[in-house]
Motif scaffolding. Structure first.
Motif, PDB file in Angstrom:
ATOM      1  N   ASN A 156       0.816  -1.218   0.000  1.00 34.12           N
ATOM      2  CA  ASN A 156       0.000   0.000   0.000  1.00 34.12           C
ATOM      3  C   ASN A 156       0.851   1.271   0.000  1.00 34.12           C
ATOM      4  O   ASN A 156       0.372   2.336   0.397  1.00 34.12           O
ATOM      5  CB  ASN A 156      -0.929  -0.002   1.214  1.00 34.12           C
ATOM      6  CG  ASN A 156      -0.149  -0.080   2.529  1.00 34.12           C
ATOM      7  OD1 ASN A 156       1.077  -0.162   2.509  1.00 34.12           O
ATOM      8  ND2 ASN A 156      -0.857  -0.066   3.642  1.00 34.12           N
ATOM      9  N   GLY A 157       2.096   1.143  -0.416  1.00 33.62           N
ATOM     10  CA  GLY A 157       2.986   2.312  -0.439  1.00 33.62           C
ATOM     11  C   GLY A 157       3.980   2.335   0.702  1.00 33.62           C
ATOM     12  O   GLY A 157       4.919   3.146   0.705  1.00 33.62           O
ATOM     13  N   ASP A 158       3.828   1.466   1.706  1.00 37.25           N
ATOM     14  CA  ASP A 158       4.741   1.407   2.841  1.00 37.25           C
ATOM     15  C   ASP A 158       5.836   0.381   2.548  1.00 37.25           C
ATOM     16  O   ASP A 158       5.543  -0.816   2.381  1.00 37.25           O
ATOM     17  CB  ASP A 158       3.966   1.029   4.104  1.00 37.25           C
ATOM     18  CG  ASP A 158       4.853   1.066   5.345  1.00 37.25           C
ATOM     19  OD1 ASP A 158       6.002   1.545   5.227  1.00 37.25           O
ATOM     20  OD2 ASP A 158       4.387   0.634   6.423  1.00 37.25           O
ATOM     21  N   SER A 159       7.091   0.815   2.494  1.00 37.24           N
ATOM     22  CA  SER A 159       8.202  -0.084   2.137  1.00 37.24           C
ATOM     23  C   SER A 159       8.849  -0.735   3.347  1.00 37.24           C
ATOM     24  O   SER A 159       9.819  -1.480   3.189  1.00 37.24           O
ATOM     25  CB  SER A 159       9.260   0.697   1.356  1.00 37.24           C
ATOM     26  OG  SER A 159       9.796   1.744   2.156  1.00 37.24           O
ATOM     27  N   ILE A 160       8.345  -0.463   4.558  1.00 34.76           N
ATOM     28  CA  ILE A 160       8.976  -1.018   5.763  1.00 34.76           C
ATOM     29  C   ILE A 160       8.990  -2.547   5.756  1.00 34.76           C
ATOM     30  O   ILE A 160      10.005  -3.151   6.133  1.00 34.76           O
ATOM     31  CB  ILE A 160       8.258  -0.487   7.019  1.00 34.76           C
ATOM     32  CG1 ILE A 160       8.483   1.030   7.138  1.00 34.76           C
ATOM     33  CG2 ILE A 160       8.748  -1.203   8.274  1.00 34.76           C
ATOM     34  CD1 ILE A 160       7.784   1.652   8.322  1.00 34.76           C
ATOM     35  N   PRO A 161       7.940  -3.235   5.324  1.00 35.55           N
ATOM     36  CA  PRO A 161       7.986  -4.719   5.330  1.00 35.55           C
ATOM     37  C   PRO A 161       9.114  -5.289   4.467  1.00 35.55           C
ATOM     38  O   PRO A 161       9.456  -6.462   4.611  1.00 35.55           O
ATOM     39  CB  PRO A 161       6.608  -5.117   4.789  1.00 35.55           C
ATOM     40  CG  PRO A 161       5.721  -3.957   5.097  1.00 35.55           C
ATOM     41  CD  PRO A 161       6.591  -2.750   4.946  1.00 35.55           C
ATOM     42  N   PHE A 162       9.676  -4.489   3.591  1.00 37.62           N
ATOM     43  CA  PHE A 162      10.710  -5.001   2.687  1.00 37.62           C
ATOM     44  C   PHE A 162      12.122  -4.634   3.143  1.00 37.62           C
ATOM     45  O   PHE A 162      13.078  -4.776   2.395  1.00 37.62           O
ATOM     46  CB  PHE A 162      10.469  -4.455   1.278  1.00 37.62           C
ATOM     47  CG  PHE A 162       9.140  -4.827   0.715  1.00 37.62           C
ATOM     48  CD1 PHE A 162       8.953  -6.050   0.082  1.00 37.62           C
ATOM     49  CD2 PHE A 162       8.052  -3.966   0.832  1.00 37.62           C
ATOM     50  CE1 PHE A 162       7.713  -6.385  -0.441  1.00 37.62           C
ATOM     51  CE2 PHE A 162       6.825  -4.296   0.317  1.00 37.62           C
ATOM     52  CZ  PHE A 162       6.632  -5.519  -0.314  1.00 37.62           C
ATOM     53  N   ASN A 163      12.252  -4.111   4.384  1.00 34.58           N
ATOM     54  CA  ASN A 163      13.583  -3.737   4.870  1.00 34.58           C
ATOM     55  C   ASN A 163      14.520  -4.939   4.937  1.00 34.58           C
ATOM     56  O   ASN A 163      15.720  -4.825   4.680  1.00 34.58           O
ATOM     57  CB  ASN A 163      13.485  -3.074   6.242  1.00 34.58           C
ATOM     58  CG  ASN A 163      12.884  -1.686   6.182  1.00 34.58           C
ATOM     59  OD1 ASN A 163      12.817  -1.090   5.104  1.00 34.58           O
ATOM     60  ND2 ASN A 163      12.432  -1.164   7.310  1.00 34.58           N
ATOM     61  N   ASN A 164      13.975  -6.092   5.286  1.00 32.74           N
ATOM     62  CA  ASN A 164      14.822  -7.274   5.414  1.00 32.74           C
ATOM     63  C   ASN A 164      15.255  -7.843   4.074  1.00 32.74           C
ATOM     64  O   ASN A 164      16.067  -8.768   4.019  1.00 32.74           O
ATOM     65  CB  ASN A 164      14.096  -8.358   6.211  1.00 32.74           C
ATOM     66  CG  ASN A 164      13.894  -7.959   7.672  1.00 32.74           C
ATOM     67  OD1 ASN A 164      14.692  -7.187   8.205  1.00 32.74           O
ATOM     68  ND2 ASN A 164      12.845  -8.469   8.293  1.00 32.74           N
ATOM     69  N   SER A 165      14.707  -7.314   2.998  1.00 32.07           N
ATOM     70  CA  SER A 165      15.109  -7.806   1.679  1.00 32.07           C
ATOM     71  C   SER A 165      16.532  -7.366   1.311  1.00 32.07           C
ATOM     72  O   SER A 165      17.054  -7.790   0.269  1.00 32.07           O
ATOM     73  CB  SER A 165      14.128  -7.313   0.614  1.00 32.07           C
ATOM     74  OG  SER A 165      14.149  -5.892   0.523  1.00 32.07           O
TER      75      SER A 165
END
Length: 587
Positions: free
Chosen positions: A262-271
């Motif tokens: 939904n526009g929030d990139s925080i869940p992908f920090n661990n990528s």
């Protein structure tokens, strides 16, 4: 009909089996699920290690999934129990710091060596010129010439929105300037716009590679996300393969996050851990050319030669100063200052008595090149005993029949002389400062020949006049600090001066000479210069008025205030009034 009858019992059997399964397994297998849940811990514990091992060996995803979780757990544990972790890690800190410092110094030395090799060589200068022509920085151009290829940055981009989910770089956030980052992001933004914008009613654009002067952008698309790599140098196929593999892993691990983005990139920090696998670097093979930095060695050699030349010149100047400093021991020469002047010359400032040996002659005696000495000389009267002897001997040498012997620095005059020569000799010796001459020193001279009377001999009269003038010139009046009052002793001196001066007036008139007395007041260094100037003038005026009261004509007296006299005497010795008798032709 028989066939129809045989099929009738099947339906009840199927229904009966379904009923049996529901009784055994439960509706939707709830009995089995419940049984598995009740015994899940025992079942999983028996195969958990083997399952993790097999999955990790299969695709390596276990480590990539668990690593971010472990890192977060450790981070939270350290925040909650920081003091306990400090106690655990304290024994290791010393060795860790030493290893880190060693690694840092090693890396710094390697970078410094590379910088020297590539900056102070013909190759380095050529690279700088070509970088200037290309409009890029030297570090960028050097990297392009040093690496076969290097993945500078990797970007994870959402396929549908084109928004940046995460990115990693080879230290670009620390080492690159803002312009380079801005230009790269602008290029990526344009690239993403071209790659993901759908033309209405047309086939979607499908750009895989965008090449610029500075780097190459490589795109790998997935159904929900894309990976973009910024690469310098010649890109091999292995980079594309790695990007494709990383893209598949991200889709596998972050499938739900990509669906629910939904526009929030925080869940992908661990990528970041997956993206860093794409940061690949390969150096160009070493060439067999001689990489010794000849230009750097040449510059260092020239610097060493220049430093050696300066040190030699400095040492020579120092030795010359030591030699010339010995001039202070020469009679009648006082060294006031000596300093270097350039690389080869020195500046010498001295006070020299006119009767002393000249500086040029002294330098020649010491075998010193006078062209290397810049001289500033001022005259002064020296009281050096050896110089006073020399002056006295020069005066006596002009009288052929007179000799001189020295006994404890006191002169003894012997020989024969006319009465006139005796008076002339007495007048010259009386003028010598520091001799402390007395007329009785000439009593041992034998007077020979007949002499004219003083009234008929002009030379004798002039000699007598000079002799008496010298007596007045040697007289001085001393004062107390800040005072201009005359003491009883001073009054006696002024009475003697009045009588001697009036007698001289009569003798001078016989020679048609006009006689005058200059009264010079002086002060010490205590107080301001303006106060001392006024005080010296006041002292001269007091003496002048007293001589007028004693009977000396006012038109023959001239009072002058000298202010402070800077002599090598005590302060008390500077508080004086001095006298100087002058005469000139005309009545």
């Amino acid at each position: 009909m028989a066939h129809s009858n045989e099929q009738q019992p099947n339906k009840p059997d199927t229904q009966q089996m379904r009923q049996i399964r529901e009784l055994v397994l439960g509706s939707n297998g709830q009995h089995v699920t419940k049984t598995i849940k009740d015994n899940a811990r025992e079942l999983v514990s028996e195969v958990f290690s083997e399952a993790l091992h097999d999955r990790e060996r299969q695709d390596g995803s276990v480590n990539k999934v668990l690593l971010p979780l472990v890192e977060k757990s450790v981070e939270k544990s350290i925040e909650a129990n920081s003091e306990r972790f400090v106690g655990y890690l304290y024994p290791l800190i010393g060795s860790l710091v030493r290893k880190y410092v060693t690694a840092f110094i090693t890396e710094l030395l390697e970078k410094t060596n590379t910088l020297i090799e590539n900056s102070l060589t013909l190759k380095g200068l050529s690279w700088r010129f070509k970088a200037w022509q290309s409009g890029v920085t030297f570090s960028q151009y050097a990297a392009s010439q040093t690496f076969a290829f290097r993945v500078e940055q990797v970007f994870l981009i959402h396929r549908e929105t084109g928004l940046l989910l995460n990115s990693v770089s080879l230290g670009l956030e620390l080492k690159a300037d803002a312009d380079m980052v801005s230009s790269m992001l602008t290029a990526i933004n344009d690239f993403v716009s071209d790659s993901f914008t759908s033309n209405s009613g047309k086939i979607e654009q499908n750009l895989d590679v965008v090449r610029t002067d500075d780097f190459t952008l490589l795109l790998k698309k997935g159904p929900k996300a894309s990976v973009v790599a910024a690469i310098t140098g010649n890109m091999p196929q292995g980079v594309a393969n790695q990007l494709q593999q990383t893209l598949e892993e991200i889709h596998k691990l972050y499938d739900k996050e990509l669906d629910n983005f939904n526009g929030d990139s925080i869940p992908f920090n661990n990528s970041e851990h997956q993206l860093r696998d794409c940061l690949m670097t390969v150096l160009k093979p070493e060439s067999n050319t001689d990489k010794r930095p000849w230009m750097a060695l040449t510059v260092v050699l020239l610097v060493l030669i220049g430093c050696g030349f300066l040190l030699v010149k400095r040492w020579q100047s120092h030795e010359l100063m030591n030699q010339v400093s010995a001039i202070d021991k020469a009679p009648g020469i006082l060294l006031t200052n000596i300093d270097t002047l350039g690389l080869e010359q020195i500046q010498l400032e001295v006070l020299r008595d006119p009767a002393a040996l000249s500086v040029q002659e002294w330098l020649e005696q010491q075998s010193i090149d006078s062209s290397r000495v810049i001289l500033k000389e001022r005259a002064y009267l020296s009281l050096d005993p050896s110089l006073i002897k020399h002056k006295t001997e020069l005066v006596v040498a002009r009288y052929s029949n007179v000799t001189i012997d020295w006994v404890d620095n006191s002169p003894k005059f012997k020989g024969k002389s006319t009465n006139l020569n005796k008076l002339l000799l007495q007048a010259e010796l009386a003028k010598l400062v520091g001799l402390n001459f007395q007329a009785t020193l000439l009593d041992d001279l034998i007077i020979e020949g007949t002499e004219n009377t003083a009234a008929n001999d002009p030379e004798l009269i002039r000699a007598i006049l000079d002799l008496n003038i010298a007596k007045i010139d040697r007289v001085s009046i001393s004062f107390e600090p800040g005072k201009s009052d005359l003491s009883e002793l001073d009054l006696e001196k002024l009475i003697d001066i009045k009588e001697q001066f009036n007698n001289l007036i009569e003798i001078a008139e016989q020679q048609e000479l006009s006689l005058g007395l200059i009264i010079m007041g002086a002060s010490d260094t205590v107080g301001t210069a303006s106060f001392n100037k006024i005080l010296s003038q006041k002292r001269a005026d007091v003496v002048k008025l007293k001589l007028q009261d004693l009977g000396v004509a006012a038109n023959r007296l001239n009072a002058i205030g000298l202010g402070v006299i800077k002599l090598k005497t005590t302060k008390e010795g500077a508080r004086k009034v001095l006298f100087n008798v002058v005469y000139f032709e005309g009545g």
